[in-house]
Design an enzyme around this catalytic site. Sequence first.
Site, short mmCIF file in Angstrom:
data_model
loop_
_atom_site.label_atom_id
_atom_site.label_comp_id
_atom_site.label_asym_id
_atom_site.label_seq_id
_atom_site.Cartn_x
_atom_site.Cartn_y
_atom_site.Cartn_z
N VAL A 1 0.84 -1.20 0.00
CA VAL A 1 0.00 0.00 0.00
C VAL A 1 0.88 1.24 0.00
O VAL A 1 1.95 1.25 0.61
CB VAL A 1 -0.92 0.03 1.24
N ASP A 2 0.39 2.29 -0.63
CA ASP A 2 1.02 3.60 -0.50
C ASP A 2 -0.08 4.65 -0.40
O ASP A 2 -1.10 4.55 -1.07
CB ASP A 2 1.94 3.92 -1.68
#
Length: 177
Positions: A71-72
Amino acid sequence: MAESELLICSQSPRRHEILKTFGIPFSVIPNKLKSEPSPRKNEHPIDYASRVASAKLLASSQNRVGPILAVDTVVSIDGYILGKPSTKEAAFKMLQQLNGNKHMVTSCAVLNTQNKASIQFCIDYATVYFSDVSESILRNYINQYNPLDKAGGYGIQDQPPFFKNIDGDFYTVMGLP
């Protein structure tokens, strides 16, 4: 670890909390991305978040089989990507930019479901509105909470005193769409 248990390459306590809230069993694997790439000139925040999440997945999924999540989350204002502050003063400057304004939070989750054979993207964004507050309120927030590991220098889960409203999903702003 169960065969179908989700692997997440993130040390983020916020992401772990979200997965636990929804009853999703998971194990943490190291995020092996040595350093996040810088945004490209004129790169859209959504494209940047997707690129970084994909890089995290690629770096961390070697010798792993099954569902792996990377995830970012990106905070941007007027197309400018803020990143994570490296000092309290950098956090203050970011919060000054956001003070009294609206900004976009983009979160991208990349899931490798079968040993790199199937990759799914989940991209979401929300518009966050901040009230215009005094410098002392911003500095008190920074001193009370640790904003150095948070995109944009704040955590929505902290219920910051300058938070006004969200158009979009709270969990996207917290770090996992």
